[in-house]
Write an enzyme that holds these catalytic residues in place. Structure first.
Site, PDB file in Angstrom:
ATOM      1  N   ILE A 167       0.841  -1.199   0.000  1.00 49.57           N
ATOM      2  CA  ILE A 167       0.000   0.000   0.000  1.00 49.57           C
ATOM      3  C   ILE A 167       0.874   1.247   0.000  1.00 49.57           C
ATOM      4  O   ILE A 167       0.624   2.203  -0.744  1.00 49.57           O
ATOM      5  CB  ILE A 167      -0.965  -0.037   1.199  1.00 49.57           C
ATOM      6  N   ASP A 168       1.909   1.259   0.822  1.00 50.99           N
ATOM      7  CA  ASP A 168       2.862   2.368   0.806  1.00 50.99           C
ATOM      8  C   ASP A 168       3.458   2.549  -0.590  1.00 50.99           C
ATOM      9  O   ASP A 168       3.475   3.652  -1.143  1.00 50.99           O
ATOM     10  CB  ASP A 168       3.999   2.090   1.793  1.00 50.99           C
ATOM     11  N   GLN A 169       3.982   1.470  -1.145  1.00 47.39           N
ATOM     12  CA  GLN A 169       4.703   1.588  -2.407  1.00 47.39           C
ATOM     13  C   GLN A 169       3.772   2.010  -3.542  1.00 47.39           C
ATOM     14  O   GLN A 169       4.137   2.843  -4.385  1.00 47.39           O
ATOM     15  CB  GLN A 169       5.407   0.273  -2.734  1.00 47.39           C
TER      16      GLN A 169
END
Length: 396
Positions: A167-169
């Protein structure tokens, strides 16, 4: 080298993973990225283990090709530095908590007044509006909150975090693509853009087809481990010596598989004839395939099935993936020299332009490494720079 963003300047007020990945990709495409870090400690991932001589691995992974400006934005003198830079800046990316940029006078309204065609991207956990706008968001929090974690793991098992921070990436990728779109618009209209991305919306976006299935069935999907609720056989199987993944996504591939393993009788078996049949008889299908696969070693199966066009792969360790000749052939792993840490590796921006080889221009910066140089270029004389260092406004 393909550097379409050469000549653009970026102020990077981000930390951890999503924002730094976005700005690293901007720098890979030629933009000059100035990473604005707190004077006292810098990006928090500098202190996340494992370390190479005190430098955190996560920081090193997403901060190549950048300059580090270490400045205390809580001081008027620190804010003045940013404001003086703004007329030369094209893009600002920030990932502060909601309301913080306003307190630090680096919000969109303030900076747009200094650079009218500014492209300004905000990255947050839950977005800048709504009941949870003030909540902090990390990848694992959004895996849990969004429902993603309710789908991961083995049937009947507990919650499992995906360890690659997807999700971050991917939020970083959304920010990157949004900025590129804003640059296109600015090129045609001369106008800047304010855009925002959030980990929450990235996570919900990941769930598009899962939610469509949920709306059709009206029940929470069961966890399916390495498998897939809509395809079968499409999961990990144990060969005689090691596991492998087999992905049979349509009936043509099923027929190829059956012929490859000498089980043509399965092609017209009413339990297995079509994918809906196989999904309806999921356990029988998996058990039948497992009984076949366990008779030979993994590498025999991967060679045979791949040669016949049946998707499969060994379930590699990280080292096995790195050692595979295909990895070297694609040039996705970059080697470079760090001025203090010596020989290092990094993962390239996963796009190839015109067949060109990818490379690292500059190593991830030390904390405040470029502060003095940036301030001198902005018109600060040597005496004033020393005063700012002495007053702990900057580090460099």
């Amino acid at each position: 080298m393909f550097k379409p963003l050469a000549g653009l300047r970026v102020l990077d007020f981000t930390k951890v993973l999503a924002g730094p990945l976005c700005t690293q990709y901007l720098s890979d495409m030629g933009a000059e990225v100035i990473k604005v870090e707190p004077a006292e400690v810098g990006d928090e991932t500098r202190r996340w283990p494992p370390f190479r001589e005190g430098q955190g691995a996560v920081f090193l992974s997403v901060n190549r090709n950048k300059q580090s400006l270490a400045v205390d934005l809580k001081t008027a003198a620190g804010r003045e530095i940013v404001h003086r830079l703004m007329p030369t800046i094209d893009i600002v990316v920030e990932s502060y908590g909601t309301g913080v940029t306003e307190r630090l006078a680096i919000d969109y309204a303030t900076l747009k007044a200094l650079k009218p065609d500014l492209i300004y991207c905000s990255i947050s956990g839950f977005g800048r509006t709504g009941p949870r706008a003030g909540s902090l968001g990390y990848d694992v929090i959004l895996q849990a909150f969004s429902g993603v974690m309710s789908l991961t793991g083995e049937k009947g098992g507990g919650p499992i975090r995906s360890p690659i921070s997807p999700i971050d990436q991917t939020t970083g990728l959304h920010a990157f693509s949004g900025i590129l779109a804003a640059l296109l618009q600015r090129g045609s209209t001369g106008e800047g853009t304010q855009l925002e991305v959030s980990l929450f919306e990235t996570a919900v976006g990941f769930l598009g087809y899962n939610l469509q299935s949920f709306w059709e069935k009206g029940v929470q999907p069961e966890k399916c481990g390495s498998g897939h609720e809509s395809l079968c056989p499409y999961q990990a199987f144990e060969a005689s010596d090691a596991p492998l993944m087999i992905g049979i996504a349509n009936d043509n591939l099923w027929q190829r598989f059956c012929r490859a393993v000498g089980r043509e009788d399965l092609i017209d078996d009413p339990r297995f004839r079509t994918n809906p049949d196989r999904v309806a008889h999921f356990a029988e299908t998996v058990a039948t395939v497992q009984a076949i696969v366990q008779t030979r070693p993994r590498d025999e199966w991967t060679a045979l099935l791949t040669g016949l066009g049946v998707p499969c792969a060994p379930i590699n360790s990280l080292q096995e993936m790195l050692d595979d000749p295909h990895t070297a052939a694609r040039g996705i792993v970059l080697d470079y020299d760090h001025p203090t840490l010596g020989p290092m590796k990094s993962i390239a921006h996963p796009i190839v332009f015109n067949g060109a080889e990818r490379s690292v221009r500059t190593a991830p910066p030390l904390h405040g490494e470029h502060t003095r140089r940036i301030l001198a270029a902005a018109g600060y004389d040597a005496d004033r720079i020393e005063e700012l260092v002495a007053g702990a406004v900057i580090v460099g």
